[in-house]
Design a protein around this motif. Structure first.
Motif, short mmCIF file in Angstrom:
data_model
loop_
_atom_site.label_atom_id
_atom_site.label_comp_id
_atom_site.label_asym_id
_atom_site.label_seq_id
_atom_site.Cartn_x
_atom_site.Cartn_y
_atom_site.Cartn_z
N ILE A 1 0.84 -1.20 0.00
CA ILE A 1 0.00 0.00 0.00
C ILE A 1 0.87 1.26 0.00
O ILE A 1 0.64 2.20 -0.77
CB ILE A 1 -0.95 -0.01 1.21
N GLN A 2 1.89 1.27 0.85
CA GLN A 2 2.79 2.43 0.89
C GLN A 2 3.53 2.58 -0.43
O GLN A 2 3.70 3.70 -0.94
CB GLN A 2 3.78 2.29 2.03
N LEU A 3 3.98 1.48 -0.99
CA LEU A 3 4.66 1.52 -2.28
C LEU A 3 3.73 2.03 -3.38
O LEU A 3 4.14 2.83 -4.24
CB LEU A 3 5.18 0.13 -2.63
N GLY A 4 2.47 1.61 -3.35
CA GLY A 4 1.51 2.07 -4.36
C GLY A 4 1.24 3.56 -4.27
O GLY A 4 1.21 4.26 -5.29
N PHE A 5 1.05 4.06 -3.03
CA PHE A 5 0.83 5.50 -2.86
C PHE A 5 2.05 6.30 -3.32
O PHE A 5 1.92 7.30 -4.04
CB PHE A 5 0.53 5.81 -1.38
#
Length: 218
Positions: free
Chosen positions: A137-141
């Motif tokens: 999720i952090q990588l996607g954001f």
């Protein structure tokens, strides 16, 4: 205010060409260093080289009409000009500071949004043993935010890339750079800073604010 002032007075350059007398050579001064250029073929070759580069003319045309106009101004009118210059400089600083505050607020909102989803996922994954999910999720954001910033400086306004300080230095020294002080450049610069910082890139707004102050002043 300091950011706006720095944008206007950070670098001052002047290239002046003065002719001493009709029967003398030309002297080209740059930064106080005078270089003598010979007449004839060498001078023609030098001017042909200069003609290839487009530049801005900051020299005051001290002709007879200009001097008469200056002598015709009263002391009060000159004081008004000085006063309004300070007013304009103060407005540039205030507007630049407002832009900087807006950038900080938006970065804080974007970062809180990203970490809210990461934290919620992390809390739920502690029980379900899926710690890899918050990482994705952090990588996607971060990837989405950085992609937006990259798209703006690649396809919308390339001159908005980087800090902008070298471009402003060139502009103050008379080099004409297309779109360097356009509103679209300011928009791409500000939005690019928002998403670059929120995306976790090791960048800041100190350099770009010099460019933003120059756009506001222009």
């Amino acid at each position: 205010v300091c950011m706006g002032v720095c944008a206007w007075v950070c670098v001052h350059g002047c290239v002046c060409i003065t002719r001493q007398e009709a029967d003398r050579d030309y002297y080209i001064g740059h930064g106080g260093v005078h270089v003598q250029v010979a007449k004839g073929k060498k001078a023609d070759s030098y001017h042909r080289i200069l003609a290839k580069y487009e530049s801005l003319d900051y020299d005051v045309a001290e002709n007879e009409i200009y001097l008469k106009s200056e002598h015709g101004h009263s002391h009060v009118s000159r004081q008004k000009v000085v006063f309004f210059r300070w007013v304009v400089m103060a407005l540039v600083g205030i507007i630049t500071a407002i832009i900087a505050v807006g950038i900080d607020i938006c970065i804080d909102k974007l970062a809180n949004l990203k970490f809210k989803y990461v934290l919620d996922s992390l809390n739920s994954c502690v029980r379900d043993d899926c710690v890899w999910q918050p990482l994705l999720i952090q990588l996607g954001f971060s990837l989405a935010f950085v992609s937006i910033a990259a798209f703006l400086v690649v396809y919308v306004e390339p001159v908005a890339a980087g800090s902008g300080i070298p471009e402003i230095k060139c502009f103050l020294n008379g080099v004409k750079i297309p779109h360097v002080v356009r509103f679209k450049t300011l928009f791409c610069k500000v939005v690019g800073i928002l998403f670059s910082v929120a995306g976790g890139m090791p960048v800041g707004k100190e350099g770009p604010m010099i460019h933003a102050g120059a756009v506001v002043a222009a």
